[in-house]
Design a protein around this motif. Structure first.
Motif, mmCIF file in Angstrom:
data_model
loop_
_atom_site.group_PDB
_atom_site.id
_atom_site.type_symbol
_atom_site.label_atom_id
_atom_site.label_comp_id
_atom_site.label_asym_id
_atom_site.label_seq_id
_atom_site.Cartn_x
_atom_site.Cartn_y
_atom_site.Cartn_z
ATOM 1 N N ASN A 111 0.825 -1.206 0.000
ATOM 2 C CA ASN A 111 0.000 0.000 0.000
ATOM 3 C C ASN A 111 0.861 1.259 0.000
ATOM 4 O O ASN A 111 0.538 2.245 -0.668
ATOM 5 C CB ASN A 111 -0.960 0.017 1.192
ATOM 6 C CG ASN A 111 -2.136 -0.913 0.986
ATOM 7 O OD1 ASN A 111 -2.555 -1.165 -0.133
ATOM 8 N ND2 ASN A 111 -2.667 -1.430 2.073
ATOM 9 N N ALA A 112 1.965 1.226 0.748
ATOM 10 C CA ALA A 112 2.882 2.371 0.755
ATOM 11 C C ALA A 112 3.435 2.620 -0.643
ATOM 12 O O ALA A 112 3.468 3.764 -1.116
ATOM 13 C CB ALA A 112 4.024 2.127 1.740
ATOM 14 N N PHE A 113 3.839 1.547 -1.330
ATOM 15 C CA PHE A 113 4.343 1.691 -2.697
ATOM 16 C C PHE A 113 3.259 2.191 -3.640
ATOM 17 O O PHE A 113 3.525 3.009 -4.522
ATOM 18 C CB PHE A 113 4.894 0.357 -3.223
ATOM 19 C CG PHE A 113 6.349 0.165 -2.954
ATOM 20 C CD1 PHE A 113 7.300 0.832 -3.691
ATOM 21 C CD2 PHE A 113 6.763 -0.703 -1.951
ATOM 22 C CE1 PHE A 113 8.642 0.651 -3.448
ATOM 23 C CE2 PHE A 113 8.105 -0.895 -1.699
ATOM 24 C CZ PHE A 113 9.059 -0.213 -2.444
ATOM 25 N N PHE A 116 2.975 5.846 -2.998
ATOM 26 C CA PHE A 116 4.217 6.489 -3.425
ATOM 27 C C PHE A 116 4.288 6.593 -4.951
ATOM 28 O O PHE A 116 4.627 7.643 -5.491
ATOM 29 C CB PHE A 116 5.421 5.697 -2.895
ATOM 30 C CG PHE A 116 6.743 6.288 -3.268
ATOM 31 C CD1 PHE A 116 7.309 7.289 -2.500
ATOM 32 C CD2 PHE A 116 7.432 5.844 -4.391
ATOM 33 C CE1 PHE A 116 8.539 7.843 -2.849
ATOM 34 C CE2 PHE A 116 8.650 6.388 -4.746
ATOM 35 C CZ PHE A 116 9.206 7.391 -3.973
ATOM 36 N N ASN A 117 3.962 5.522 -5.631
ATOM 37 C CA ASN A 117 4.056 5.506 -7.095
ATOM 38 C C ASN A 117 3.030 6.413 -7.764
ATOM 39 O O ASN A 117 3.224 6.804 -8.921
ATOM 40 C CB ASN A 117 3.945 4.075 -7.624
ATOM 41 C CG ASN A 117 5.196 3.272 -7.332
ATOM 42 O OD1 ASN A 117 6.299 3.805 -7.284
ATOM 43 N ND2 ASN A 117 5.030 1.989 -7.103
ATOM 44 N N THR A 129 11.710 7.730 3.306
ATOM 45 C CA THR A 129 10.716 6.896 3.987
ATOM 46 C C THR A 129 10.568 5.557 3.282
ATOM 47 O O THR A 129 10.593 4.497 3.922
ATOM 48 C CB THR A 129 9.349 7.616 4.047
ATOM 49 O OG1 THR A 129 9.505 8.830 4.778
ATOM 50 C CG2 THR A 129 8.300 6.740 4.699
ATOM 51 N N ILE A 130 10.436 5.571 1.966
ATOM 52 C CA ILE A 130 10.210 4.326 1.228
ATOM 53 C C ILE A 130 11.490 3.487 1.173
ATOM 54 O O ILE A 130 11.444 2.257 1.268
ATOM 55 C CB ILE A 130 9.606 4.606 -0.178
ATOM 56 C CG1 ILE A 130 8.828 3.390 -0.689
ATOM 57 C CG2 ILE A 130 10.618 5.072 -1.168
ATOM 58 C CD1 ILE A 130 7.482 3.204 -0.084
ATOM 59 N N ILE A 131 12.642 4.140 1.056
ATOM 60 C CA ILE A 131 13.922 3.413 1.050
ATOM 61 C C ILE A 131 14.155 2.753 2.406
ATOM 62 O O ILE A 131 14.547 1.582 2.490
ATOM 63 C CB ILE A 131 15.084 4.365 0.679
ATOM 64 C CG1 ILE A 131 14.955 4.782 -0.799
ATOM 65 C CG2 ILE A 131 16.439 3.727 0.961
ATOM 66 C CD1 ILE A 131 15.846 5.950 -1.196
ATOM 67 N N THR A 132 13.883 3.493 3.469
ATOM 68 C CA THR A 132 14.042 2.952 4.826
ATOM 69 C C THR A 132 13.104 1.772 5.047
ATOM 70 O O THR A 132 13.488 0.755 5.638
ATOM 71 C CB THR A 132 13.781 4.054 5.876
ATOM 72 O OG1 THR A 132 14.693 5.124 5.648
ATOM 73 C CG2 THR A 132 13.944 3.527 7.292
ATOM 74 N N GLN A 145 17.138 -0.073 -5.690
ATOM 75 C CA GLN A 145 16.416 0.410 -6.880
ATOM 76 C C GLN A 145 15.773 1.767 -6.609
ATOM 77 O O GLN A 145 15.842 2.675 -7.458
ATOM 78 C CB GLN A 145 15.351 -0.602 -7.309
ATOM 79 C CG GLN A 145 15.917 -1.878 -7.864
ATOM 80 C CD GLN A 145 14.848 -2.954 -8.049
ATOM 81 O OE1 GLN A 145 13.675 -2.750 -7.754
ATOM 82 N NE2 GLN A 145 15.269 -4.109 -8.536
ATOM 83 N N MET A 146 15.159 1.910 -5.454
ATOM 84 C CA MET A 146 14.521 3.183 -5.113
ATOM 85 C C MET A 146 15.574 4.283 -4.952
ATOM 86 O O MET A 146 15.349 5.427 -5.369
ATOM 87 C CB MET A 146 13.688 3.046 -3.830
ATOM 88 C CG MET A 146 12.529 2.076 -3.952
ATOM 89 S SD MET A 146 11.406 2.429 -5.308
ATOM 90 C CE MET A 146 10.536 3.823 -4.658
#
Length: 181
Positions: A111-113, A116-117, A129-132, A145-146
């Motif tokens: 859901n976060a991705f 984000f996308n 945030t997404i990398i962590t 990749q991020m």
């Protein structure tokens, strides 16, 4: 709001209680104050009273309520808040970042991705945030990749970004990338 800023939550509440007309700003300021001071049960009671009064929310309200949901581990309410945001067409960098963070805190990376996308605009905080999240959930390759996407989009990593990528290097044995950092 100024009382809260200076650590005077009781005085802020006294002013709030004496207000003849309360609006979204005053309600949200008090909600935020309770959250800042770690009074999550009081914040939840205030939020219920806020909702019962039918005051329309603004962007700051959504961010505060999502933050409260994270603090109270109330992920069901947070999903309802997100649905309300979608229904009301509320969006923007800060709001969308708060939703990403909410889903990350709930361990719902898909859901976060998804959120984000769909973001039209990102900043280094949202990228971090997404990398962590990837790094902390054993998804080191996705963290790399991020990170590459972030750099390609022209963002400079901050110290938190670098720490998360280094953590992912340890997870994925990505020593070559770790040395480059």
């Amino acid at each position: 709001s100024q009382y809260i800023k200076h650590g005077r939550l009781v005085q802020a509440r006294n002013v709030f209680d004496k207000m003849s007309q309360r609006n979204v700003v005053s309600w949200t300021a008090m909600l935020n104050g309770y959250i800042i001071f770690g009074l999550f049960s009081d914040a939840a009671r205030h939020f219920i009273e806020f909702a019962e009064n039918g005051i329309p929310w603004n962007s700051k309200t959504f961010v505060c309520v999502l933050n409260l949901c994270c603090k109270r581990l109330d992920f069901e309410l947070g999903k309802q808040v997100h649905a309300r945001m979608l229904k009301g067409c509320f969006s923007g960098l800060i709001l969308d970042s708060a939703v990403v963070y909410f889903y990350v805190q709930g361990g719902e990376l898909e859901n976060a991705f998804r959120v984000f996308n769909r973001m039209n605009k990102r900043d280094v905080v949202c990228w971090t945030t997404i990398i962590t999240a990837c790094s902390q959930h054993g998804r080191g390759e996705e963290a790399f990749q991020m990170f590459s996407r972030m750099l390609a989009d022209g963002f400079e990593p901050n110290e938190y970004t670098v720490c998360s990528v280094l953590d992912a290097c340890g997870e994925e044995m990505g020593l070559k990338l770790g040395k480059q950092l």
